[in-house]
Design a protein around this motif. Sequence first.
Motif, PDB file in Angstrom:
ATOM      1  N   ILE A 135     -40.739  77.759  20.013  1.00  0.00           N
ATOM      2  CA  ILE A 135     -40.077  77.577  18.721  1.00  0.00           C
ATOM      3  C   ILE A 135     -40.857  76.589  17.863  1.00  0.00           C
ATOM      4  CG2 ILE A 135     -37.989  76.783  17.573  1.00  0.00           C
ATOM      5  CD1 ILE A 135     -37.706  79.455  19.028  1.00  0.00           C
ATOM      6  N   ILE A 149     -38.380  86.435  24.001  1.00  0.00           N
ATOM      7  CA  ILE A 149     -37.978  87.487  23.065  1.00  0.00           C
ATOM      8  C   ILE A 149     -38.198  88.872  23.664  1.00  0.00           C
ATOM      9  CG2 ILE A 149     -38.617  88.590  20.883  1.00  0.00           C
ATOM     10  CD1 ILE A 149     -36.705  86.235  20.595  1.00  0.00           C
ATOM     11  N   ASP A 162     -37.672  80.954  13.367  1.00  0.00           N
ATOM     12  CA  ASP A 162     -37.768  81.452  14.749  1.00  0.00           C
ATOM     13  C   ASP A 162     -36.390  81.438  15.400  1.00  0.00           C
ATOM     14  OD1 ASP A 162     -40.508  81.489  14.259  1.00  0.00           O
ATOM     15  OD2 ASP A 162     -40.910  79.677  15.428  1.00  0.00           O
ATOM     16  N   LYS A 179     -34.217  84.238  13.993  1.00  0.00           N
ATOM     17  CA  LYS A 179     -34.597  85.547  14.532  1.00  0.00           C
ATOM     18  C   LYS A 179     -34.027  85.749  15.930  1.00  0.00           C
ATOM     19  CE  LYS A 179     -38.828  85.716  11.765  1.00  0.00           C
ATOM     20  NZ  LYS A 179     -40.309  85.586  11.762  1.00  0.00           N
ATOM     21  N   ALA A 180     -34.091  84.720  16.771  1.00  0.00           N
ATOM     22  CA  ALA A 180     -33.538  84.833  18.121  1.00  0.00           C
ATOM     23  C   ALA A 180     -32.032  85.052  18.075  1.00  0.00           C
ATOM     24  CB  ALA A 180     -33.871  83.578  18.920  1.00  0.00           C
ATOM     25  N   TYR A 216     -42.833  85.424  17.365  1.00  0.00           N
ATOM     26  CA  TYR A 216     -41.844  85.345  16.287  1.00  0.00           C
ATOM     27  C   TYR A 216     -42.432  85.751  14.937  1.00  0.00           C
ATOM     28  CZ  TYR A 216     -38.557  82.971  19.382  1.00  0.00           C
ATOM     29  OH  TYR A 216     -37.688  82.672  20.401  1.00  0.00           O
TER      30      TYR A 216
END
Length: 515
Positions: free
Chosen positions: A424, A399, A429, A432-433, A155
């Motif tokens: 996480i 990811i 994080d 972003k996901a 991340y």
Amino acid sequence: MAKTYTYDEVQQHRSASSCWVVLYGNVYDVTTFLPNHPGGQKIILQLAGTDATEEYDPVHPPGTLEESLPPSAKLGSFDTTTLPQVNKSPEKLNTPSTVPAQKQVQAVGPTTLGECLNLDDLEALATRKITRKAWGYYYSAADDLLSKTLNNTVYSRILLRPRIFVDCTNCSTATTMLGQKVSVPFFVSPAAMARLGNPAGEAGIAQACGTFGAAQIISNNASQTPEQIVAGAKEGQVFGWQLYVQTERRKSELMLQRIAKLPQVKFIVLTLDAPVPGKREHDERMSNVASSLPIRSSVQQGKAGEGVEKSTGRVEENIESGSAGAGGVGKALFAGTAPDLTWQTTLPWLSQHTSLPLVLKGIQTHEDAYIASQYTSQIKGIILSNHGGRAMDTAPPAIHTLLEIRKYCPEVLGKLEVFVDGGIKRGTDIVKALCLGAKGVGLGRAPLFALGAGGVEGVERMLGILRGEVETGMRLLGVERVEQLGMRHINARAVEGEIYDGDGDGGVGVVRSKL
């Protein structure tokens, strides 16, 4: 009038022909139960003639004794004053000498929940407070911890793209999960044995989730029964149930019948990323108890009168061969897990035993994500996960798999709800996901460490920290609602170059031709 037994009297019953143990201040004759114990009789025999409460309590759901033993097995009370005086060495992880494999706890660090400002702080505080056995199980991952480490670090190489001159007064983290309303876009992933870290257990995590409107997936290997975990749920609180299919299918079928009676459970999460346990060396080093501790989950215990047959005895076989001691808590929990699941056989079987929506957990390639998208009548979501790095080391972080899906079969994101978990540490994080197309983000170790750090309040602290960080991230990106997050808000080029680069379409064409 019930008899009171002394330590010396109990010590005389330490064999397979006469086996007594002390639990919760009472003496039990478990001789007839030895052949039926899911973990094999050797596990109990190594605790015979002793007060096993401290070892038994954190890993057995309340009510297990009453369900497993007849009333006549309770012989009487135990006179604790007759116990020999023993200088017991501390089990907490508070000195370097007790944790040779652990990254050392710093001399300075949080000592109260109020001082914990992030998830690392909560883990550090929990590390000071929980037992070596609990820490070893929670912290451990497969082999060299490479997948676990990559879960955390991937991340950091995805950059956010903040916008300016955008009114960020209002911000809502509310979203949905499989059609159920939740207040935050993150949930508690199924993680076993919460009571190893704190007596509040999974029910305590559920209490905290209720406060924040977060969903919780109950572990198949929870240290409390699903009924106990959902008992105090708030109206509208969302739960899922994790299913590890057992070799003896009847056990899984009976559990699905129980789950069907709990309206709080809205979906089933079939876990597929660990058909066999990974090699978790921190668990082995810190625990080394698989051959001496009767670790059983609520599912593996079964319930008297429900027709649960005897287990396969795999744990006992492992003990005999010497391999159980090398597996720690994690390996002991996998006894009886079926390794023979397939698309063709398992999904039809499941459809006969549950009408709840199905989520597949453990997708690690875009090919499997694509196949799952062909079964949308039954499968409603997938969780991209490498089991927290605890199964196959060097397996990709979630990811990577999400980026694979975006590259090779983006249509999957329109057919299924796609979730990720693993690694996480920050609200950014999570953001972003979500930008990459995830519907929600799962938390595995974080709730366990937070529970160990401060019980229910610790989990609430963790959820509050993440919610605040998500809100801040959304505001700085100029976003008011979760569904507004998208690829324009991130730069993932540094990670995109690391994903699988197969022939042509990455192998999806071959998969399509076989379906």
